[in-house]
Design a protein around this motif. Structure first.
Motif, PDB file in Angstrom:
ATOM      1  N   UNK A 118      78.201 -79.408 -54.775  1.00 10.27           N
ATOM      2  CA  UNK A 118      77.191 -79.215 -53.736  1.00 10.27           C
ATOM      3  C   UNK A 118      75.826 -79.372 -54.390  1.00 10.27           C
ATOM      4  N   UNK A 119      74.871 -79.961 -53.656  1.00 11.36           N
ATOM      5  CA  UNK A 119      73.544 -80.179 -54.235  1.00 11.36           C
ATOM      6  C   UNK A 119      72.756 -78.866 -54.189  1.00 11.36           C
ATOM      7  N   UNK A 120      72.301 -78.389 -55.350  1.00 10.81           N
ATOM      8  CA  UNK A 120      71.701 -77.040 -55.380  1.00 10.81           C
ATOM      9  C   UNK A 120      70.397 -76.923 -54.598  1.00 10.81           C
ATOM     10  N   UNK A 121      69.738 -78.043 -54.312  1.00 11.59           N
ATOM     11  CA  UNK A 121      68.458 -77.961 -53.597  1.00 11.59           C
ATOM     12  C   UNK A 121      68.646 -78.098 -52.091  1.00 11.59           C
ATOM     13  N   UNK A 122      69.877 -78.268 -51.655  1.00 10.44           N
ATOM     14  CA  UNK A 122      70.133 -78.332 -50.231  1.00 10.44           C
ATOM     15  C   UNK A 122      70.804 -77.039 -49.790  1.00 10.44           C
ATOM     16  N   UNK A 123      70.468 -76.578 -48.571  1.00  9.37           N
ATOM     17  CA  UNK A 123      71.171 -75.420 -48.040  1.00  9.37           C
ATOM     18  C   UNK A 123      72.604 -75.846 -47.739  1.00  9.37           C
ATOM     19  N   UNK A 162      71.620 -71.150 -50.220  1.00  5.75           N
ATOM     20  CA  UNK A 162      71.781 -72.211 -51.215  1.00  5.75           C
ATOM     21  C   UNK A 162      73.109 -72.004 -51.947  1.00  5.75           C
ATOM     22  N   UNK A 164      74.219 -71.687 -54.895  1.00  2.00           N
ATOM     23  CA  UNK A 164      74.399 -70.727 -55.985  1.00  2.00           C
ATOM     24  C   UNK A 164      74.615 -69.303 -55.500  1.00  2.00           C
ATOM     25  N   UNK A 165      74.354 -69.058 -54.203  1.00  2.00           N
ATOM     26  CA  UNK A 165      74.566 -67.713 -53.663  1.00  2.00           C
ATOM     27  C   UNK A 165      76.016 -67.514 -53.236  1.00  2.00           C
ATOM     28  N   UNK A 170      84.092 -70.052 -51.719  1.00  2.00           N
ATOM     29  CA  UNK A 170      83.255 -70.422 -50.575  1.00  2.00           C
ATOM     30  C   UNK A 170      82.624 -71.795 -50.792  1.00  2.00           C
TER      31      UNK A 170
ATOM     32  N   UNK B 252      63.459 -76.531 -54.541  1.00  2.00           N
ATOM     33  CA  UNK B 252      64.221 -75.561 -53.775  1.00  2.00           C
ATOM     34  C   UNK B 252      65.559 -75.268 -54.453  1.00  2.00           C
ATOM     35  N   UNK B 253      66.165 -74.178 -54.040  1.00  2.00           N
ATOM     36  CA  UNK B 253      67.551 -73.915 -54.422  1.00  2.00           C
ATOM     37  C   UNK B 253      67.715 -73.189 -55.735  1.00  2.00           C
ATOM     38  N   UNK B 261      70.298 -62.154 -52.091  1.00  2.00           N
ATOM     39  CA  UNK B 261      71.549 -62.649 -51.511  1.00  2.00           C
ATOM     40  C   UNK B 261      71.537 -62.435 -50.005  1.00  2.00           C
TER      41      UNK B 261
END
Lengths: 295, 266
Positions: A118-123, A162, A164-165, A170, B252-253, B261
Motif C-alpha cells: 500500500x502506498x504510505x502517502x495515500x489513505x 494511512x 501505517x496505522x 488489515x 503525507x502518510x 491512531x
C-alpha cells in the motif's frame, strides 16, 4: 500431461451430502474459460546457457473459478505470474484471456502481491481505488464502491487512515479489496498470506473464502500451503520443481459455501495426504536435481 | 500528544544548547575585557549587540534585498534541479551520459565562476541568480534522483502488474515516494542559496548584506561584520524552517511520526 484425479466419484458423494447443489463447484465447470495457458515456456540466462524455469505449463481458469497453483519453493510460480501480467514475454506457448492471446501484454489482470504494497502517502480508500485510477476510472466514481467493500472487509472507520496505522492483517485485507475493485475480471493473488502468522492466516483464509463466495470472481491463487489451497479452491494445479510443468490437476470436491470445518473431514485429510506426498516427492527431486542436472 | 507535552519536550531539548551558547558568550565577553582586545580585532558580544540595534534601520534595506535575491535564486535553482532530475530519471540513456558529468561539475568551485559571470552578464540581477542557481541545483537534483531510484520494489512490481504506464508509475509512485528525499535536498539548497547570494553580492552589487560586508571590511568595522554574519545565519535558519514547514504540509502518510491512531470502527 495433466490428470483429473477422481473427479466424478468425489463430485457424486459431495452432491448427496450437501443440500445446496446450486453452490457446488460444478457450476463453474461449464462456465467459459477466462484464462488459459497453453504450453507456456520461459528460460532465463543467456542464449548459450539457458536456464529453463517454466517448461510447458498448461492450465485453465474458468469464469468464476478459484484456481490454486501449488509447488515447491523455487518452482517459478512468481515467474508464471509475471508472464500472465505481461512483465515477461514467454519463449513459447500462448496465454489467452477470454480467448484472445495476451502474450507480453500488460493491464489485463487485478493483482494482489505477497506484501500489501500500500502506498504510505495515500489513505486506505485512496489506495484501494488505485487500480481503477490507473485504468482511467474517475476517483469519485470508485469511492462509493470502495467504501462498500471496505465495510465488508472490516475496514470501515479506517477509510481516511494511512496504511501505517493498520495491522498487517488489515493491510492485507485492504490490498485484497484493491485487487477486488480492479476493473479486470481475473484476479491474481501471489501468496497473499505468507507474511502473516498462523492465527491471522487462518482468519484471513476464512474471510477470503466468505468474500469470494459472495463475489465469485475468477481467481488464480499462488500458495505453498496445501490446506489453504484445499480450503479455498475449486481446482488445484500441482507444479513440479524447476523447470516447472503441471504435475497434477485436482478438482476439489467440497461443495460451496464452504466452512473451515471441512478441514476435519476424512475426505479433506485424504486429499491433503495425497498432495503432501507429491509435494515432498517434488521437493526431494528438485533438491537432488539441482546438484546433478547438466544444462 | 498534547500541546503541553510538545512544549515540554521542546523546552527540554532546547535548554542545553541555549545554556551552552550563553556560557560561550559570557566567556567571550570576559576574555575581550580581561585581555583588552581591540574592537577592530574582536568586538565583544555586548558591542556587537549595541551596534546591531544602532544600525538596524539602515540594515533592513540590505537584508530585504539579500532575502529577495536568495528567494528568487532558490526558487529558480530548485526548479532547474528538479526538472533535470525528472528528465534524467525518465530518460535512462541521458542519465548514463550526463550523471557522471554532473558529479564532476561539482568539483568546479561555483564561487570561482562568479567573477567570470560578472564579466559575461554584467552587474545586474542575472549573474547573481545564475550563481545561486548553480549552487542550489546540485543538492536538489541529486537527492531527487536518489529518491526516484530508491522506489520500493514491491510497489513498483504492483504498478507494473496492474498495467500502469511509465508516466503513471512516475506520477503516482516514484514522485510521491521521492518527496522526503527531495525535501532534504531542498533544505540543503536553502542554506546554500543564502551563501550564494552573499558571495554574489561581494563581487558586484550596490545593495545587500554581502555589499554591506565588503564596505565594512574596508573600514575595519569588525563589529558590523559580525552583525552581518548574524543576519546571514538568521536568513539561513528562516529558509530552512520555511522548507521544513512546506514539507510538513506536502508530505503525507507514514513518514511523519506522532500520528494519533483512528478509533476502532468495526
Amino acid at each position: 500431461m495433466s490428470s483429473v484425479t477422481g473427479q466424478k466419484e468425489h463430485q457424486g458423494t459431495a452432491q448427496t451430502q450437501q443440500p445446496h447443489p446450486v453452490h457446488s463447484s460444478d457450476a463453474s465447470v461449464q462456465a467459459p474459460v477466462k484464462l488459459e495457458l497453453d504450453g507456456v515456456r520461459k528460460s532465463f540466462g543467456s542464449r548459450r546457457k539457458p536456464l529453463p524455469v517454466i517448461d510447458g505449463v498448461s492450465l485453465q481458469v474458468r469464469e468464476g473459478e478459484f484456481v490454486s497453483l501449488i509447488g515447491p519453493s523455487g518452482s517459478g510460480k512468481s515467474t508464471l505470474f509475471h508472464l500472465i501480467g505481461g512483465l515477461l514475454q514467454p519463449d513459447g506457448g500462448e496465454i489467452r484471456l477470454d480467448g484472445r492471446i495476451i502474450n507480453g501484454e500488460r493491464g489485463h489482470i487485478g493483482y494482489m502481491p505477497q506484501q500489501p504494497a500500500l502506498f504510505p502517502w495515500r489513505t486506505i480508500e485512496e489506495n484501494v481505488v488505485l487500480d481503477r485510477e490507473i485504468n482511467g476510472i474517475p476517483r469519485r466514481e470508485s469511492l462509493d464502491e470502495a467504501r462498500r467493500w471496505m465495510a465488508r472487509a472490516g475496514l470501515s472507520g479506517f477509510e481516511t487512515a494511512y496504511p501505517h496505522m493498520l495491522s498487517g492483517g488489515m493491510q492485507q485485507r485492504a490490498s485484497f479489496v484493491r485487487a477486488l475493485l480492479s476493473p479486470h475480471g481475473l484476479m491474481c493473488l501471489d501468496e497473499p498470506f505468507s507474511a502473516l502468522d498462523a492465527f491471522n492466516r487462518s482468519e484471513m483464509q476464512a474471510w477470503l473464502l466468505d468474500i469470494w463466495e459472495e463475489t465469485r470472481r475468477s481467481v488464480l491463487f499462488i500458495t505453498h500451503h496445501i490446506e489453504e489451497a484445499l480450503l479455498l479452491s475449486d481446482t488445484i494445479y500441482v507444479l513440479s520443481g524447476r523447470p516447472s510443468s503441471v504435475l497434477k490437476r485436482i478438482e476439489v470436491p467440497f461443495p460451496r459455501p464452504r466452512r473451515e470445518e471441512i478441514a476435519e473431514s476424512p475426505e479433506f485429510l485424504a486429499l491433503r495426504r495425497e498432495l503432501t506426498g507429491w509435494m515432498k516427492e517434488e521437493q526431494r527431486k528438485s533438491r537432488e536435481g539441482t546438484g546433478g542436472r547438466s544444462v | 500528544m498534547s500541546l503541553q507535552t510538545t512544549l515540554n519536550r521542546w523546552f527540554r531539548s532546547f535548554w542545553p544548547p541555549f545554556v551552552a551558547v550563553l556560557l560561550f558568550m559570557a566567556l567571550w565577553e570576559a576574555a575581550v575585557r580581561f585581555f583588552h582586545i581591540e574592537t577592530w580585532i574582536l568586538p565583544s558580544p555586548s558591542v556587537i549587540a549595541q551596534e546591531a540595534s544602532r544600525s538596524a534601520s539602515s540594515l533592513w534595506d540590505h537584508t530585504l534585498s539579500t532575502l529577495q535575491l536568495t528567494l528568487i535564486g532558490f526558487a529558480i535553482g530548485s526548479a532547474v534541479g528538479l526538472l533535470v532530475a525528472c528528465a534524467l530519471h525518465l530518460l535512462p540513456l541521458l542519465k548514463s551520459a550526463l550523471y557522471p558529468l554532473l558529479i564532476l561539475s561539482q568539483n568546479v568551485p561555483t564561487i570561482a565562476l562568479a567573477p567570470l559571470l560578472m564579466i559575461w552578464f554584467g552587474f545586474g540581477l542575472l549573474p547573481k541568480i545564475i550563481v545561486i542557481t548553480l549552487v542550489c541545483f546540485f543538492p536538489v537534483a541529486v537527492s531527487a534522483m536518489d529518491g526516484f531510484a530508491q522506489t520500493d520494489r514491491t510497489m513498483l512490481n504492483y504498478m507494473r502488474m496492474i498495467g500502469a504506464s511509465r508516466l503513471q508509475i512516475f506520477r503516482k509512485l516514484e514522485f510521491p515516494h521521492a518527496l522526503p528525499a527531495l525535501f532534504s535536498g531542498l533544505r540543503i539548497a536553502a542554506t546554500y542559496s543564502v551563501m550564494g547570494a552573499v558571495i554574489a553580492e561581494w563581487i558586484g552589487a550596490q545593495k545587500g548584506i554581502g555589499y554591506y560586508m565588503i564596505l565594512q571590511k574596508s573600514a575595519f568595522r569588525t563589529d558590523r561584520i559580525f552583525v552581518a554574519i548574524l543576519i546571514i545565519v538568521a536568513l539561513s535558519l528562516l529558509l530552512f524552517l520555511l522548507v521544513t514547514l512546506i514539507e510538513k504540509m506536502v508530505v503525507r502518510g507514514g513518514r511523519r511520526s506522532g500520528h494519533e491512531e483512528g478509533g476502532e470502527g468495526r
